[in-house]
Design an enzyme around this catalytic site. Sequence first.
Site, PDB file in Angstrom:
ATOM      1  NE  ARG A  28      41.627  44.828  -5.342  1.00 20.17           N
ATOM      2  CZ  ARG A  28      41.740  44.786  -6.659  1.00 20.17           C
ATOM      3  NH1 ARG A  28      41.677  43.641  -7.303  1.00 20.17           N
ATOM      4  NH2 ARG A  28      41.933  45.900  -7.351  1.00 20.17           N
ATOM      5  CG  ASP A  29      36.744  36.010  -2.781  1.00 18.51           C
ATOM      6  OD1 ASP A  29      35.664  35.606  -3.245  1.00 18.51           O
ATOM      7  OD2 ASP A  29      37.313  35.489  -1.792  1.00 18.51           O
ATOM      8  CB  ILE A  30      37.965  37.740   2.189  1.00 15.36           C
ATOM      9  CG1 ILE A  30      38.718  38.215   3.418  1.00 15.36           C
ATOM     10  CG2 ILE A  30      37.426  36.340   2.366  1.00 15.36           C
ATOM     11  CD1 ILE A  30      37.838  38.429   4.642  1.00 15.36           C
ATOM     12  CD  GLU A  94      32.426  28.744   0.687  1.00 15.68           C
ATOM     13  OE1 GLU A  94      32.871  29.895   0.864  1.00 15.68           O
ATOM     14  OE2 GLU A  94      33.133  27.728   0.583  1.00 15.68           O
ATOM     15  CB  VAL A  95      28.079  34.375   0.512  1.00 14.92           C
ATOM     16  CG1 VAL A  95      27.368  35.641   0.981  1.00 14.92           C
ATOM     17  CG2 VAL A  95      29.406  34.197   1.266  1.00 14.92           C
ATOM     18  CG  HIS A  99      28.582  35.979  -4.815  1.00 16.47           C
ATOM     19  ND1 HIS A  99      27.691  35.451  -3.904  1.00 16.47           N
ATOM     20  CD2 HIS A  99      29.565  35.053  -4.978  1.00 16.47           C
ATOM     21  CE1 HIS A  99      28.124  34.262  -3.528  1.00 16.47           C
ATOM     22  NE2 HIS A  99      29.245  33.982  -4.171  1.00 16.47           N
ATOM     23  CG  MET A 100      29.744  37.535 -12.247  1.00 19.14           C
ATOM     24  SD  MET A 100      29.198  38.723 -13.502  1.00 19.14           S
ATOM     25  CE  MET A 100      27.595  38.060 -13.873  1.00 19.14           C
ATOM     26  CG  HIS A 101      33.156  33.983  -7.794  1.00 18.89           C
ATOM     27  ND1 HIS A 101      33.945  33.909  -6.670  1.00 18.89           N
ATOM     28  CD2 HIS A 101      31.981  33.389  -7.459  1.00 18.89           C
ATOM     29  CE1 HIS A 101      33.277  33.300  -5.699  1.00 18.89           C
ATOM     30  NE2 HIS A 101      32.095  32.968  -6.158  1.00 18.89           N
TER      31      HIS A 101
HETATM   32  P1  5GP Z   1      30.534  31.329  -3.214  1.00 21.73           P
HETATM   33  O1  5GP Z   1      31.247  30.075  -2.809  1.00 21.73           O
HETATM   34  O2  5GP Z   1      29.316  31.585  -2.368  1.00 21.73           O
HETATM   35  O3  5GP Z   1      30.262  31.413  -4.683  1.00 21.73           O
HETATM   36  O4  5GP Z   1      31.567  32.504  -2.949  1.00 21.73           O
HETATM   37  C1  5GP Z   1      31.624  33.248  -1.781  1.00 21.73           C
HETATM   38  C2  5GP Z   1      32.894  34.033  -1.835  1.00 21.73           C
HETATM   39  O5  5GP Z   1      32.827  35.075  -0.886  1.00 21.73           O
HETATM   40  C3  5GP Z   1      34.145  33.217  -1.507  1.00 21.73           C
HETATM   41  O6  5GP Z   1      35.053  33.276  -2.612  1.00 21.73           O
HETATM   42  C4  5GP Z   1      34.693  33.877  -0.256  1.00 21.73           C
HETATM   43  O7  5GP Z   1      36.091  33.913  -0.222  1.00 21.73           O
HETATM   44  C5  5GP Z   1      34.089  35.270  -0.329  1.00 21.73           C
HETATM   45  N1  5GP Z   1      33.862  35.887   0.974  1.00 21.73           N
HETATM   46  C6  5GP Z   1      33.235  35.305   2.038  1.00 21.73           C
HETATM   47  N2  5GP Z   1      33.176  36.167   3.075  1.00 21.73           N
HETATM   48  C7  5GP Z   1      33.777  37.314   2.650  1.00 21.73           C
HETATM   49  C8  5GP Z   1      34.019  38.570   3.277  1.00 21.73           C
HETATM   50  O8  5GP Z   1      33.680  38.805   4.437  1.00 21.73           O
HETATM   51  N3  5GP Z   1      34.662  39.516   2.542  1.00 21.73           N
HETATM   52  C9  5GP Z   1      35.047  39.294   1.247  1.00 21.73           C
HETATM   53  N4  5GP Z   1      35.672  40.297   0.627  1.00 21.73           N
HETATM   54  N5  5GP Z   1      34.835  38.119   0.622  1.00 21.73           N
HETATM   55  C10 5GP Z   1      34.201  37.134   1.309  1.00 21.73           C
END
Ligand code: 5GP
Length: 112
Positions: A28-30, A94-95, A99-101
């Site tokens: 689950r997304d944080i 951001e990460v 990853h796929m949301h």
């Molecule tokens: P991006 O913007 O890279 O597509 O999405 C990164 C996602 O990772 C964001 O929705 C953010 O909330 C989630 N995220 C970042 N750090 C963590 C973490 O430590 N744990 C979890 N579960 N989600 C994270």
Amino acid sequence: METIFSKIIRHEIPAEIVFQDELVTAFRDISPQAPTHILIVPNKLIPTINDVTVQDEATLGHMVTVAAKIAKQEGVDESGYRLIMNCNSDAGQEVFHIHMHLLGGKKLGNIV
Ligand code: 5GP
């Protein structure tokens, strides 16, 4: 370079993992943007979609079948859901571990 997702995959930091096998981990997304917001990630570190190779095709295909399985588990398979992968800054990545949301559980606004 590793991100926090590698630590989640190895269970070194807490996350609500909903699925894991030899290829992918889903948790689950944080900071959920919808009632169901799950991230499906390859266990192997691939920084961006630009770094995907032919050797990764099975893993990326598996991410989609896992997403469909989780959507059913979450009860959003019939109501609908969205799968999103962001690449680099204009998309808001951001990460830097692909990853796929999986987003669902509410009416999602149109972005395309
Ligand atoms: P991006 O913007 O890279 O597509 O999405 C990164 C996602 O990772 C964001 O929705 C953010 O909330 C989630 N995220 C970042 N750090 C963590 C973490 O430590 N744990 C979890 N579960 N989600 C994270």
